[in-house]
Design a protein around this motif. Structure first.
Motif, PDB file in Angstrom:
ATOM      1  N   GLY A  43      -4.212 -15.740 -51.109  1.00 18.20           N
ATOM      2  CA  GLY A  43      -2.817 -16.390 -50.811  1.00 18.20           C
ATOM      3  C   GLY A  43      -2.839 -17.858 -51.968  1.00 18.20           C
ATOM      4  O   GLY A  43      -1.635 -18.057 -52.324  1.00 18.20           O
ATOM      5  N   ALA A  44      -4.053 -18.504 -51.989  1.00 19.16           N
ATOM      6  CA  ALA A  44      -4.105 -19.675 -52.813  1.00 19.16           C
ATOM      7  C   ALA A  44      -3.572 -19.341 -54.300  1.00 19.16           C
ATOM      8  O   ALA A  44      -2.833 -19.832 -54.924  1.00 19.16           O
ATOM      9  N   LEU A  45      -4.337 -18.190 -54.657  1.00 18.49           N
ATOM     10  CA  LEU A  45      -3.885 -17.677 -56.110  1.00 18.49           C
ATOM     11  C   LEU A  45      -2.518 -17.254 -56.437  1.00 18.49           C
ATOM     12  O   LEU A  45      -2.068 -17.671 -57.376  1.00 18.49           O
ATOM     13  N   PHE A  46      -2.172 -16.506 -55.544  1.00 18.26           N
ATOM     14  CA  PHE A  46      -0.698 -16.241 -55.703  1.00 18.26           C
ATOM     15  C   PHE A  46       0.609 -17.049 -55.412  1.00 18.26           C
ATOM     16  O   PHE A  46       1.468 -17.100 -56.149  1.00 18.26           O
ATOM     17  N   THR A  47       0.277 -17.897 -54.606  1.00 14.78           N
ATOM     18  CA  THR A  47       1.222 -19.026 -54.311  1.00 14.78           C
ATOM     19  C   THR A  47       1.389 -20.160 -55.368  1.00 14.78           C
ATOM     20  O   THR A  47       2.124 -20.722 -55.937  1.00 14.78           O
ATOM     21  N   THR A  48      -0.147 -20.395 -56.215  1.00 16.87           N
ATOM     22  CA  THR A  48      -0.317 -21.124 -57.413  1.00 16.87           C
ATOM     23  C   THR A  48       0.611 -20.260 -58.354  1.00 16.87           C
ATOM     24  O   THR A  48       1.342 -21.130 -59.411  1.00 16.87           O
TER      25      THR A  48
ATOM     26  N   PHE B 268       4.003 -20.850 -57.865  1.00 15.95           N
ATOM     27  CA  PHE B 268       4.546 -22.257 -58.177  1.00 15.95           C
ATOM     28  C   PHE B 268       4.542 -22.568 -59.818  1.00 15.95           C
ATOM     29  O   PHE B 268       5.641 -23.250 -60.341  1.00 15.95           O
ATOM     30  N   LEU B 269       3.909 -21.876 -60.458  1.00 14.89           N
ATOM     31  CA  LEU B 269       3.877 -21.942 -62.061  1.00 14.89           C
ATOM     32  C   LEU B 269       5.067 -21.292 -62.270  1.00 14.89           C
ATOM     33  O   LEU B 269       5.705 -21.883 -63.354  1.00 14.89           O
ATOM     34  N   SER B 270       5.489 -20.425 -61.695  1.00 16.28           N
ATOM     35  CA  SER B 270       6.560 -19.476 -62.346  1.00 16.28           C
ATOM     36  C   SER B 270       8.144 -20.303 -61.891  1.00 16.28           C
ATOM     37  O   SER B 270       8.961 -20.279 -62.679  1.00 16.28           O
ATOM     38  N   ILE B 271       7.874 -20.915 -60.551  1.00 15.75           N
ATOM     39  CA  ILE B 271       8.974 -22.045 -60.213  1.00 15.75           C
ATOM     40  C   ILE B 271       9.098 -23.198 -61.522  1.00 15.75           C
ATOM     41  O   ILE B 271      10.465 -23.316 -61.611  1.00 15.75           O
ATOM     42  N   VAL B 272       7.991 -23.803 -61.916  1.00 17.71           N
ATOM     43  CA  VAL B 272       8.133 -24.745 -62.954  1.00 17.71           C
ATOM     44  C   VAL B 272       8.781 -24.114 -64.074  1.00 17.71           C
ATOM     45  O   VAL B 272       9.333 -24.853 -64.722  1.00 17.71           O
TER      46      VAL B 272
ATOM     47  N   LEU C 173      12.449 -14.002 -66.593  1.00 16.49           N
ATOM     48  CA  LEU C 173      11.741 -12.670 -66.428  1.00 16.49           C
ATOM     49  C   LEU C 173      10.175 -13.002 -65.739  1.00 16.49           C
ATOM     50  O   LEU C 173       9.763 -12.433 -64.752  1.00 16.49           O
ATOM     51  N   PHE C 174       9.488 -13.789 -66.290  1.00 13.65           N
ATOM     52  CA  PHE C 174       8.227 -14.093 -65.759  1.00 13.65           C
ATOM     53  C   PHE C 174       8.278 -14.906 -64.272  1.00 13.65           C
ATOM     54  O   PHE C 174       7.578 -14.393 -63.313  1.00 13.65           O
ATOM     55  N   MET C 175       9.304 -15.511 -64.169  1.00 13.01           N
ATOM     56  CA  MET C 175       9.653 -16.236 -62.750  1.00 13.01           C
ATOM     57  C   MET C 175       9.851 -14.941 -61.877  1.00 13.01           C
ATOM     58  O   MET C 175       9.326 -15.088 -60.720  1.00 13.01           O
ATOM     59  N   PHE C 176      10.846 -14.078 -62.129  1.00 13.19           N
ATOM     60  CA  PHE C 176      11.018 -12.998 -61.317  1.00 13.19           C
ATOM     61  C   PHE C 176       9.959 -12.157 -61.301  1.00 13.19           C
ATOM     62  O   PHE C 176       9.756 -11.788 -59.864  1.00 13.19           O
ATOM     63  N   LEU C 177       8.944 -12.044 -62.246  1.00  9.22           N
ATOM     64  CA  LEU C 177       8.038 -10.897 -61.746  1.00  9.22           C
ATOM     65  C   LEU C 177       7.016 -11.602 -60.969  1.00  9.22           C
ATOM     66  O   LEU C 177       6.509 -10.850 -60.072  1.00  9.22           O
ATOM     67  N   ALA C 178       6.607 -12.944 -61.103  1.00 11.11           N
ATOM     68  CA  ALA C 178       5.611 -13.524 -60.298  1.00 11.11           C
ATOM     69  C   ALA C 178       6.168 -13.676 -58.956  1.00 11.11           C
ATOM     70  O   ALA C 178       5.441 -13.548 -58.043  1.00 11.11           O
ATOM     71  N   GLY C 179       7.470 -13.835 -58.664  1.00 12.74           N
ATOM     72  CA  GLY C 179       8.009 -13.965 -57.547  1.00 12.74           C
ATOM     73  C   GLY C 179       7.935 -12.440 -56.627  1.00 12.74           C
ATOM     74  O   GLY C 179       7.352 -12.584 -55.555  1.00 12.74           O
ATOM     75  N   ILE C 180       7.951 -11.463 -57.269  1.00  6.58           N
ATOM     76  CA  ILE C 180       8.084 -10.299 -56.557  1.00  6.58           C
ATOM     77  C   ILE C 180       6.646  -9.972 -56.385  1.00  6.58           C
ATOM     78  O   ILE C 180       6.300  -9.340 -55.133  1.00  6.58           O
ATOM     79  N   TRP C 181       5.859 -10.125 -57.322  1.00  5.26           N
ATOM     80  CA  TRP C 181       4.130  -9.911 -57.124  1.00  5.26           C
ATOM     81  C   TRP C 181       4.062 -10.874 -55.811  1.00  5.26           C
ATOM     82  O   TRP C 181       2.971 -10.003 -55.063  1.00  5.26           O
TER      83      TRP C 181
END
Length: 536
Positions: free
Chosen positions: A175-180, A183-187, A230-238
């Protein structure tokens, strides 16, 4: 847009539960009466349920509504948005959490640290509702952390068990790995689009001319390269797929859900995984969906989610037939049913989305009943092995009856709600002429019945367990829990025409109504703007 008292209810929907959760340990310092604590706990879940009902009714009658924290207008300030999608899912959260809280009082009757269980339970509900209602993508990350911290503690609640600690640590690390990553994708997204507001982000993605930078330079500018978005989109979907435990991101779920206390398993399996589904829907339909420059990529993502849903359904179908641990069987059943949900969501049609949401509701109710019922037998017989539980159902006919209802509901037999959601999913694939996918809905349902019926066969089959010589009668709280859940399952089936029609409308709103979501937020902006300030 509504500006009645409902706005205050929407604003309090996470603040009040968090306050109730963190006040409880302090309250315990001065009041040591367990009965009063139980009343406090039940009253908290009733109050939250009443708030979700209030918001659901107001949203159904008045349309999408907004609460702006501190009076700050969007996109500068934090807002909560209740639309048909979020209000419907929030109502499911409120109902299931309230019913399970009744069961939790019985389940924790011998626990000394029950205050911690109650605190984390209410905090988890606050996080679930926060994800559904926040109109700010950064706040989704914050609420996911609230859910995570509560869930990690609840999974590790039996801290004397090594397996529970290991399951919680694995869950926490993943959970920490993917929420991080999220978070980076949000930034990155904020650096490109200059906003964290979901509606504002959706509008900019549709209005700004980002086409030229999609495969071009990676240097910045306010309009940014679309590669970053697009990175933000893919990270959010993952992140969403991991939260939902869809195959192959399922590896953390069987241990986490089986090692947690049974009431915790019920809410994690029935509700917590749905946060990933909601995040996926919000990203693919509202932010990056129709009329955006990312719509071609969104269609590809939807197809990937649909086929991952099929793989999850097949994988769960196989695993529930081989497991001997009843709680792990139910955990793999979650992977199976989340597959059906994503098959509908990923189809990308109104009917498909309605089918996915309908099955989400059916799974939440059915799985909560299954976990709470099986939790009684696990608690009484001190085993989770179906061989050791042979004949246990003869001592507790109400539990056996409840499990039968839950399993027939999850298998999808009429007149239970599970039948109608699978039928709607079947129809959605037929409408798209995807006959193999439609056939797989039937095949996996038939094959999965073996895993469910295997549990019932062992619980009914002699010999009667020798571990329990004098079976105890079921507590009132357990009977109430079973009766309410059974009534809910039957109601979902009998009211299927109305539920289907409502969810079709939600599907229409979600697939085509992104502008209504955006307009709702921007009406709040104009209503809070001073009259002497001129804005375009």
């Amino acid at each position: 847009m509504a500006y009645s008292s409902i706005n205050y209810t929407l604003g309090l929907i996470t603040i009040l539960p968090m306050a109730l959760a963190f006040f409880l340990p302090l309250f315990n310092k001065f009041v040591k009466n367990r009965i009063i604590h139980n009343i406090y706990f039940i009253a908290s879940t009733i109050l939250i349920l009443a708030m979700t009902i209030h918001i659901f009714i107001a949203t159904s009658m008045e349309g999408s509504i907004v609460y702006c924290f501190g009076g700050w207008p969007p996109p500068l300030g934090i807002i909560y948005v209740s639309d048909p999608l979020s209000s419907a899912l929030a109502l499911v959260v409120g109902v299931v959490m309230f019913i399970v809280s009744i069961y939790t009082i019985w389940y924790s009757r011998h626990m000394e640290n029950y205050i911690l269980l109650y605190t984390l339970f209410i905090a988890l509900e606050a996080g679930l509702l926060g994800v559904l209602f926040t109109g700010d993508i950064f706040n989704i990350y914050v609420m996911l952390e609230v859910i995570g911290l509560s869930s990690y503690g609840l999974v590790a609640f039996y801290s004397f068990r090594a397996k529970a600690i290991v399951a919680s640590i694995r869950y926490a690390l993943v959970g920490a790995l993917f929420t991080t990553l999220f978070f980076l994708s949000i930034v990155v997204g904020y650096g490109i689009a200059g906003t964290l507001n979901i509606a504002d982000l959706a509008l900019k993605i549709r209005d700004l001319d980002l086409h030229s930078s999609l495969f071009g330079t990676m240097s910045g500018g306010y309009y940014g390269p679309t590669a970053y978005l697009l990175f933000m989109f893919l990270a959010g979907i993952w992140t969403a797929l991991l939260l939902s435990a869809i195959y192959p991101n399922h590896f953390w779920l069987p241990d986490a859900h089986s090692e947690a206390p049974s009431p915790v398993s019920a809410v994690l399996s029935g509700l917590a995984v749905n946060t990933g589904v909601y995040l996926a829907i919000r990203l693919t339909y509202t932010v990056f969906g129709k009329d955006s420059i990312f719509y071609p990529q969104t269609m590809i993502i939807n197809q990937i989610m649909m086929y991952l849903g099929l793989l999850s359904a097949l994988y769960g179908t196989i695993m529930i037939g081989f497991e001997d641990d009843v709680k792990r069987i139910l955990a793999y059943s979650t992977i199976l049913n989340i597959g059906y949900i994503y098959m509908g969501v990923g189809l990308g049609t109104t009917t498909g989305l309605a089918a996915g949401l309908y099955h989400l509701v059916n799974h939440a109710i059915g799985k909560a009943l299954a976990f709470t019922a099986i939790g009684v037998l696990v608690r009484e017989f001190r085993t989770r092995n179906i061989i050791a539980l042979e004949g246990a159902g003869r001592y507790y006919p109400m539990i056996l009856f409840s499990l039968t209802i839950a399993f027939l509901h999850l298998i999808g037999l009429p007149p239970f709600g599970g039948f109608f959601s699978k039928l709607l999913l079947y129809q959605a694939f037929v409408e798209k002429q995807m006959y193999i996918m439609a056939l797989m809905v039937i095949v996996t349902s038939v094959l999965s019945s073996y895993g469910y019926l295997r549990i019932l066969e062992h619980l009914w089959h002699p010999p009667v367990p020798k571990q329990l010589i004098h079976p105890r009668s079921l507590a009132i709280a357990v009977n109430i829990t079973m009766i309410i859940f059974i009534a809910a399952i039957l109601s979902i089936g009998f009211l299927s025409p109305f539920i289907t029609e409502y969810l079709r409308n939600v599907g229409v709103y979600t697939t085509n109504g992104y502008m209504e979501y955006i307009d709702t937020v921007y009406k709040a902006l104009h209503s809070l703007r001073p009259d002497n300030i001129i804005t375009p």
